[in-house]
Design a protein around this motif. Structure first.
Motif, PDB file in Angstrom:
ATOM      1  N   SER A 237      31.744  38.386  43.165  1.00 33.89           N
ATOM      2  CA  SER A 237      31.907  37.206  44.016  1.00 33.89           C
ATOM      3  C   SER A 237      30.670  36.995  44.866  1.00 33.89           C
ATOM      4  CB  SER A 237      33.131  37.344  44.927  1.00 33.89           C
ATOM      5  OG  SER A 237      32.872  38.221  45.995  1.00 33.89           O
ATOM      6  N   ALA A 238      30.637  35.837  45.521  1.00 34.66           N
ATOM      7  CA  ALA A 238      29.506  35.480  46.364  1.00 34.66           C
ATOM      8  C   ALA A 238      29.660  35.963  47.799  1.00 34.66           C
ATOM      9  CB  ALA A 238      29.320  33.960  46.363  1.00 34.66           C
ATOM     10  N   GLY A 239      30.900  36.238  48.217  1.00 38.72           N
ATOM     11  CA  GLY A 239      31.162  36.491  49.627  1.00 38.72           C
ATOM     12  C   GLY A 239      30.359  37.631  50.212  1.00 38.72           C
ATOM     13  N   LYS A 240      30.346  38.786  49.531  1.00 38.22           N
ATOM     14  CA  LYS A 240      29.681  39.961  50.088  1.00 38.22           C
ATOM     15  C   LYS A 240      28.162  39.847  49.982  1.00 38.22           C
ATOM     16  CE  LYS A 240      33.843  41.553  50.412  1.00 38.22           C
ATOM     17  NZ  LYS A 240      34.579  41.444  51.679  1.00 38.22           N
ATOM     18  N   THR A 241      27.678  39.263  48.885  1.00 40.19           N
ATOM     19  CA  THR A 241      26.239  39.198  48.657  1.00 40.19           C
ATOM     20  C   THR A 241      25.549  38.156  49.516  1.00 40.19           C
ATOM     21  OG1 THR A 241      26.542  39.948  46.377  1.00 40.19           O
ATOM     22  CG2 THR A 241      24.471  38.827  46.889  1.00 40.19           C
ATOM     23  N   PHE A 242      26.240  37.043  49.789  1.00 44.35           N
ATOM     24  CA  PHE A 242      25.577  35.943  50.490  1.00 44.35           C
ATOM     25  C   PHE A 242      26.170  35.646  51.868  1.00 44.35           C
ATOM     26  CE2 PHE A 242      25.099  35.141  45.880  1.00 44.35           C
ATOM     27  CZ  PHE A 242      23.732  35.337  45.813  1.00 44.35           C
ATOM     28  N   SER A 243      27.159  36.420  52.290  1.00 42.77           N
ATOM     29  CA  SER A 243      27.733  36.316  53.640  1.00 42.77           C
ATOM     30  C   SER A 243      28.364  34.955  53.906  1.00 42.77           C
ATOM     31  CB  SER A 243      26.662  36.636  54.707  1.00 42.77           C
ATOM     32  OG  SER A 243      26.176  37.954  54.535  1.00 42.77           O
ATOM     33  N   PHE A 244      29.034  34.432  52.888  1.00 41.14           N
ATOM     34  CA  PHE A 244      29.863  33.243  53.055  1.00 41.14           C
ATOM     35  C   PHE A 244      31.260  33.580  52.528  1.00 41.14           C
ATOM     36  CE2 PHE A 244      25.607  31.138  52.781  1.00 41.14           C
ATOM     37  CZ  PHE A 244      25.636  30.490  54.012  1.00 41.14           C
ATOM     38  N   THR A 245      31.938  34.491  53.222  1.00 41.33           N
ATOM     39  CA  THR A 245      33.220  34.974  52.715  1.00 41.33           C
ATOM     40  C   THR A 245      34.295  33.890  52.715  1.00 41.33           C
ATOM     41  OG1 THR A 245      33.816  35.801  54.916  1.00 41.33           O
ATOM     42  CG2 THR A 245      32.728  37.347  53.415  1.00 41.33           C
ATOM     43  N   GLY A 246      34.162  32.890  53.591  1.00 43.13           N
ATOM     44  CA  GLY A 246      35.159  31.831  53.659  1.00 43.13           C
ATOM     45  C   GLY A 246      35.091  30.844  52.516  1.00 43.13           C
ATOM     46  N   TRP A 247      34.022  30.861  51.748  1.00 41.48           N
ATOM     47  CA  TRP A 247      33.906  29.924  50.643  1.00 41.48           C
ATOM     48  C   TRP A 247      34.789  30.305  49.460  1.00 41.48           C
ATOM     49  CZ3 TRP A 247      27.995  28.498  49.946  1.00 41.48           C
ATOM     50  CH2 TRP A 247      27.544  27.886  51.117  1.00 41.48           C
ATOM     51  N   LYS A 248      35.072  31.586  49.326  1.00 42.16           N
ATOM     52  CA  LYS A 248      35.966  32.078  48.275  1.00 42.16           C
ATOM     53  C   LYS A 248      35.523  31.618  46.882  1.00 42.16           C
ATOM     54  CE  LYS A 248      39.063  34.252  48.833  1.00 42.16           C
ATOM     55  NZ  LYS A 248      39.107  35.724  48.837  1.00 42.16           N
ATOM     56  N   VAL A 249      34.348  32.065  46.488  1.00 38.47           N
ATOM     57  CA  VAL A 249      33.846  31.790  45.140  1.00 38.47           C
ATOM     58  C   VAL A 249      33.634  33.134  44.445  1.00 38.47           C
ATOM     59  CG1 VAL A 249      32.017  30.780  43.725  1.00 38.47           C
ATOM     60  CG2 VAL A 249      32.696  29.669  45.883  1.00 38.47           C
ATOM     61  N   GLY A 250      34.437  33.385  43.427  1.00 35.25           N
ATOM     62  CA  GLY A 250      34.305  34.597  42.626  1.00 35.25           C
ATOM     63  C   GLY A 250      34.186  34.245  41.164  1.00 35.25           C
ATOM     64  N   TRP A 251      34.071  35.288  40.324  1.00 37.11           N
ATOM     65  CA  TRP A 251      33.942  35.012  38.899  1.00 37.11           C
ATOM     66  C   TRP A 251      34.342  36.209  38.047  1.00 37.11           C
ATOM     67  CZ3 TRP A 251      29.733  34.494  42.260  1.00 37.11           C
ATOM     68  CH2 TRP A 251      28.808  35.549  42.286  1.00 37.11           C
ATOM     69  N   VAL A 252      34.605  35.896  36.800  1.00 39.05           N
ATOM     70  CA  VAL A 252      34.956  36.890  35.783  1.00 39.05           C
ATOM     71  C   VAL A 252      34.003  36.707  34.615  1.00 39.05           C
ATOM     72  CG1 VAL A 252      36.777  37.738  34.248  1.00 39.05           C
ATOM     73  CG2 VAL A 252      37.384  36.703  36.453  1.00 39.05           C
ATOM     74  N   THR A 253      33.491  37.811  34.084  1.00 42.12           N
ATOM     75  CA  THR A 253      32.746  37.764  32.817  1.00 42.12           C
ATOM     76  C   THR A 253      33.406  38.739  31.861  1.00 42.12           C
ATOM     77  OG1 THR A 253      31.156  39.393  33.695  1.00 42.12           O
ATOM     78  CG2 THR A 253      30.532  37.073  33.806  1.00 42.12           C
ATOM     79  N   ALA A 254      33.575  38.295  30.623  1.00 40.93           N
ATOM     80  CA  ALA A 254      34.256  39.119  29.612  1.00 40.93           C
ATOM     81  C   ALA A 254      34.115  38.440  28.265  1.00 40.93           C
ATOM     82  CB  ALA A 254      35.732  39.303  29.969  1.00 40.93           C
ATOM     83  N   SER A 255      34.640  39.073  27.235  1.00 46.81           N
ATOM     84  CA  SER A 255      34.640  38.491  25.893  1.00 46.81           C
ATOM     85  C   SER A 255      35.494  37.225  25.882  1.00 46.81           C
ATOM     86  CB  SER A 255      35.199  39.498  24.894  1.00 46.81           C
ATOM     87  OG  SER A 255      36.593  39.699  25.140  1.00 46.81           O
ATOM     88  N   PRO A 256      35.300  36.342  24.893  1.00 45.36           N
ATOM     89  CA  PRO A 256      36.102  35.110  24.843  1.00 45.36           C
ATOM     90  C   PRO A 256      37.602  35.373  24.851  1.00 45.36           C
ATOM     91  CG  PRO A 256      34.256  34.958  23.319  1.00 45.36           C
ATOM     92  CD  PRO A 256      34.272  36.365  23.819  1.00 45.36           C
ATOM     93  N   GLU A 257      38.056  36.413  24.141  1.00 49.17           N
ATOM     94  CA  GLU A 257      39.485  36.701  24.076  1.00 49.17           C
ATOM     95  C   GLU A 257      40.035  37.094  25.443  1.00 49.17           C
ATOM     96  OE1 GLU A 257      37.562  37.030  20.221  1.00 49.17           O
ATOM     97  OE2 GLU A 257      37.155  38.053  22.130  1.00 49.17           O
ATOM     98  N   LEU A 258      39.288  37.926  26.170  1.00 49.46           N
ATOM     99  CA  LEU A 258      39.747  38.354  27.485  1.00 49.46           C
ATOM    100  C   LEU A 258      39.642  37.220  28.512  1.00 49.46           C
ATOM    101  CD1 LEU A 258      38.255  41.972  27.567  1.00 49.46           C
ATOM    102  CD2 LEU A 258      40.672  41.329  27.370  1.00 49.46           C
TER     103      LEU A 258
END
Length: 394
Positions: A237-258
């Motif tokens: 997510s972006a919160g810890k790295t960029f110090s905008f925890t209130g924006w709540k932007v995260g992500w998932v990376t995985a194979s197409p099936e997952l």
């Protein structure tokens, strides 16, 4: 409630009440204590990233529903980040999913991949939403405990292997690890990978602190190891790295099936969120290396400042290799119950911390440990250290 034959709350969530973070933050507000409990910065992140969000708002980008998987600009930036940092290739259209922070990514992953009766192994102590999400999915959590040894918390690989049964569906891994600050080594992660391949397990890896590693520690994504690309769901997510925890932007990376499986659950949670902020985070992920280096250096200095102050106040300190938390042992101060200690600390010393026992199934294993956050301004940390010094004098 009168006339009700059954409690209102679903039995799967009956053990979960108000989070310890809400309780301690309320205690800080009521007493005027310095809040070193909840892990959020007290300053905003880079000005150019904030301005990117303002620009997106004014230009009408993201003010309506963004695409379900996330805006293309952000999915591409995430894929580029994984390739440039770790040599991991992901198709931004089929293998990247944007979520409402990493917390939703955890929930969607577990709801998608776990069925009632499946066992989920998690490294204890663990972030409190892990237990709740396993419960909501109907799974059974199986804790493997990280234990203090020679100034750090370590994983017992034999205990991990012994925890796997025929009912184990996945391992829920967090590195860099909250709350202990442990960064699992390449050798440890290789052993986890070999176990997952041998027992045909999925692994969900929470890597939100991936950029917050110190003293030459290396963050190794599990998906980069042999045999793991197709069985690992990586969260960040972006919160810890960029110090905008209130924006709540995260992500998932995985194979197409997952990714398809996780998206099937995620679409019925928030569906979409944080439209304009997604464009800003896409720009944030392309910041130069100097930004990430500066962030680490700043937090390492604050870690050292707080760790030294806590040691001077009488705590035994476990110096973290990652995250922005310091775990301490309160027994040198004559205390053994972290809950009682943290509930009395605001009145005694004007500081709020978090009892680590809340992150354990085996509460007794975490009873004497307390976590402090150092993602605060230097002056705030110095003020907290001054207040905590009264503990040593008693």
């Amino acid at each position: 409630m009168a006339g009700m034959t059954r409690p209102p709350l679903n039995r799967r969530l009956a053990e979960f009440g108000t989070t310890i973070f809400a309780e301690m933050s309320a205690l800080a507000a009521r007493t005027g204590a310095i809040n070193l409990g909840q892990g959020f910065p007290d300053t905003d992140g880079p000005e150019e990233v904030r301005e990117a969000a303002v620009r997106a708002l004014r230009e009408g980008r993201g003010n309506q529903y963004p695409p379900g998987p996330g805006v293309p600009e952000l999915r591409t930036a995430i894929a580029d980040h994984q390739r440039e940092r770790y040599g991991l290739e992901y198709d931004p259209d089929a293998e990247v999913l944007v979520t409402t922070g990493a917390t939703e990514a955890i929930a969607a992953s577990l709801l998608a991949l776990v069925e009632p009766g499946d066992e989920v192994i998690a490294l204890e102590p663990y972030y409190d939403s892990y237990a709740a999400c396993v419960a909501m999915a109907g799974g059974t959590r199986v804790p493997v405990t990280l234990r203090p040894h020679e100034g750090a918390y370590v994983l017992d690989l034999d205990e991990l292997r012994a925890a796997v049964t025929d009912r184990t569906r996945l391992i829920l891994l967090n590195t860099p690890h909250n709350p202990t600050g442990t960064v699992l080594t390449r050798a440890e992660l290789t052993a986890v990978a070999e176990l997952a391949v041998e027992r045909d397990l999925l692994v969900v890896t929470d890597e939100v602190y991936e950029h917050l590693v110190f003293d030459g520690a290396e963050h190794v994504p599990l998906a980069s190891l042999p045999g793991m690309r197709e069985r690992t769901v990586t969260l960040s997510s972006a919160g810890k790295t960029f110090s905008f925890t209130g924006w709540k932007v995260g992500w998932v990376t995985a194979s197409p099936e997952l990714i398809s499986a996780v998206r099937a659950a995620k679409q019925f949670l928030t569906y979409v969120s944080s439209g304009p902020f997604q464009y800003a985070v896409a720009e944030a992920l392309r910041l130069p290396a100097a930004y990430f280096d500066g962030l680490r250096a700043d937090l390492a200095a604050k870690r050292d400042l707080l760790s030294e102050g806590l040691a001077q106040a009488g705590f035994e300190v476990y110096r973290p290799s990652g995250t922005y938390f310091v775990t301490t042992d309160i027994r040198p101060l004559g205390a053994t119950d972290g809950f009682a200690f943290c509930r009395s600390l605001p009145e005694r010393a004007g500081v709020v911390a978090i009892p680590n026992a809340v992150f354990y199934d085996h509460r007794e294993a975490g009873a004497p440990f307390v976590r402090f956050a150092f993602c605060k301004r230097k002056g705030v940390i110095e003020a907290a250290i001054e207040r905590l010094s009264v503990l040593r004098k008693r």
